[in-house]
Design an enzyme around this catalytic site. Sequence first.
Site, short mmCIF file in Angstrom:
data_model
loop_
_atom_site.label_atom_id
_atom_site.label_comp_id
_atom_site.label_asym_id
_atom_site.label_seq_id
_atom_site.Cartn_x
_atom_site.Cartn_y
_atom_site.Cartn_z
CG ASP A 222 -2.18 0.89 0.91
OD1 ASP A 222 -2.07 1.79 0.04
OD2 ASP A 222 -3.23 0.73 1.57
C1 NOJ Z 1 -3.89 4.04 -0.18
C2 NOJ Z 1 -5.07 3.12 -0.19
O1 NOJ Z 1 -5.13 2.42 1.02
C3 NOJ Z 1 -5.05 2.13 -1.34
O2 NOJ Z 1 -6.25 1.45 -1.37
C4 NOJ Z 1 -4.80 2.83 -2.64
O3 NOJ Z 1 -4.80 1.90 -3.70
C5 NOJ Z 1 -3.49 3.60 -2.56
N1 NOJ Z 1 -3.55 4.55 -1.46
C6 NOJ Z 1 -3.19 4.34 -3.82
O4 NOJ Z 1 -4.03 5.41 -3.92
#
Ligand code: NOJ
Length: 748
Positions: free
Chosen positions: A235
């Site tokens: 993430d």
């Molecule tokens: C954080 C989020 O938790 C995730 O779901 C997402 O894909 C990424 N940011 C990228 O935006």
Amino acid sequence: MASEFASQLNLTEKSRMVTGTLAIGAGSSCIGNILPIERVGFSGWCMQDGPNGVNLADLTSAFPSGLSAGASWNKDMMYQRGVAMGQEFRAKGIEVALGPSAGPLGRHALGGRNWEGFSVDPYLSGIAIAATIRGIQSNGVQACAKHIVGNEQETQRSYSILDDGTRVEGISSNIDDRTLHELYMWPFADAVKAGVASAMCSYNRLNQTYACENDALLNGILRDELGFRGFVVSDWFATHSGAKSINAGLDLNMPGALSAEHMQTGASYWGAYITVMVEDGSITEDRVDQMITRIMTPYFYFGQDRPDYPPVDRSMEYTFAAWSNVLDLLPSPPPPTRDVRGDHARLIRKLAAEATVLLKNVNATLPLKSPLNIGVFGNDAADPSQGLVVMRQSEVGTLPLGGGAGTVRHSYIVSPIEAIKARAKTIGARVQHILQNSVIAAGDFSSIYPIPDVCLVFLNTYAGEVQDRPSYEADWNSTLVVENVARKCPNTIVITHSASINSMPWANNPSVKAILAAHLPGHESGNSIVDVLWGDVNPSGHLPYPIAKDPKDYDIPIVNLTASEVTSPNAWQADFTEGQLIDYRRLDAEGIEPLFEFGFGLSYTTFTMEETLKVQTLSRRLTPKPNASLGVQQGGNPDLWTPIVRVTTRISNSGSKRGSAVPQLYASLPRNSTPAGTPEKVLRGFDKVLLEHGESRAVEFELLRRDLSYWDTVSQQWVLPKGEIGLKVGFSSRDIRAEAVVELPLDR
Ligand code: NOJ
């Protein structure tokens, strides 16, 4: 092909392949990018959110949320939604769609991101995530199953830095092995079985170790046990180490930098340090090659290197910059935007209507009988007053999706008031409305005369990334709003657009004649609810969670420490001591009657089911454990997916309208031959069946070995229990119409 590709690269290029970038103005159009390596003809790739459509882009569709797809209980439409989303990702030139989501699963009803996923039930969520992945990937777009695992609360989902510089670690979700297998990892096994190209590790710690450097999770469960063959991406900014994360099984660090503050400098645990780590022996170059091979295998498999794969739509950098309020950084004029919406509005409207759950319908109030004086009340009926990117709770405006990575930059939103007015015009009806909750809550109905024949009250409940919901009640003084309208109007209908479970203190108010839970329906919101209200669509959504009479009945408080409680960097701990007993499992265990149970949903017609079930075991003899000689394939031991029992029933449409029933099968594993903590019953089959009035049809459920096994922590295997397994089939988790038991023919 992928390994040959890796072997052509020098170590600097390899470091760039495994460390992403994100820098507006530096040629990166997406939320996650791998920069091109022209020397070897690699044009780079783009990863873009999210689970409900292409985010941070212009002229894309806002699909019904994952939660709406879950509430539809319609496997085919879940797949179609995936296909349509995949078409849009492909047409924008995106290689990896950052979705779908099955984590959070929904341990906390107030979790901020439950609506991005499908259901708190792992079986329903597993079917939905697999169908969505198949749909997305049918376009040659890579899907990404996220977030693995245990990111059940947003509060302190990652580390924070105190004023004195102390680093306080993110929440540790402490989950026992059986619960991890039977609840939180269950849908991800379906995702791997469906051939998902990538998996995203989550922000939180799992059993004290960050998910993105958790060897037991990434190498152990995901790869060795579930046979995952794709790549693991972190993430965003969830990578907290160099060699530790790499050796634990993290393949791609996104977006590369240490944190958002380091984005411009690009400082990273990886990047240039990859060379240092290889040289000092803390990682091997073979491991780096393996990471690149895993990243590039789906890229080549899906033909994303071929000239017919669309180039990235460069206007996405501009929409991202606009969203970040830094449009001035980019040169003018912007490149043209590619409109990728096709005719998806039709599917969106249909799915959103299909997913609407009719919870109450006294005296067949719905569908509406051509009222000529219609009242519309509540802020959620209105056009959005703060723009079309819904990222925050907004006092006036309908809520088509929540906020954060799961949202979509709407190109339009059909609000309920817009669609109701359009409908009213065709039948010559008048529409009176008050769309400001503060006016309704103050009891000011002076503008309303005569009292409408029907009063439609629209409520919403916002949720989004980074924060959890503060309360169960719908937002903006909703209880008083409903009570005040109901006091004036004996024919009140409440419609909720909510990110998840609400309390409904007004549900039994005698003037509230009907209730519709319309979840987060995407950008055709108004049209889809009008279809249901006027009966063009017979609602067939069912709750993908239960609604308790009192939220305390199943509430598990979100850990939220005050400054004085943070006495050590490890202070944030969430012990999942309830095991599997969340949601309907908890209500069943404690014998609590809910307001509306899991799986509940009414229709404008009625259905019956035969009282006896036909149960067939499909093998003469079964070993308690899956056949080890089959090894591990995608999804784990393939024997886990062998059908072992077939259950057949017959359902009929006994009412006067065409409509779809949702027959559901629940299994009760024997308590005396399974360890403590076995739920009373768990969903293990469902279908959606469209029936003309008077029509009957046979319904068959095939139960797989995994469906009737429990995870044995001692042998580290799925085991079929001995003794009688209860099988219950009905139209909700409490509306059971037929029961049987089966004893499996086990070898001992
Ligand atoms: C954080 C989020 O938790 C995730 O779901 C997402 O894909 C990424 N940011 C990228 O935006």
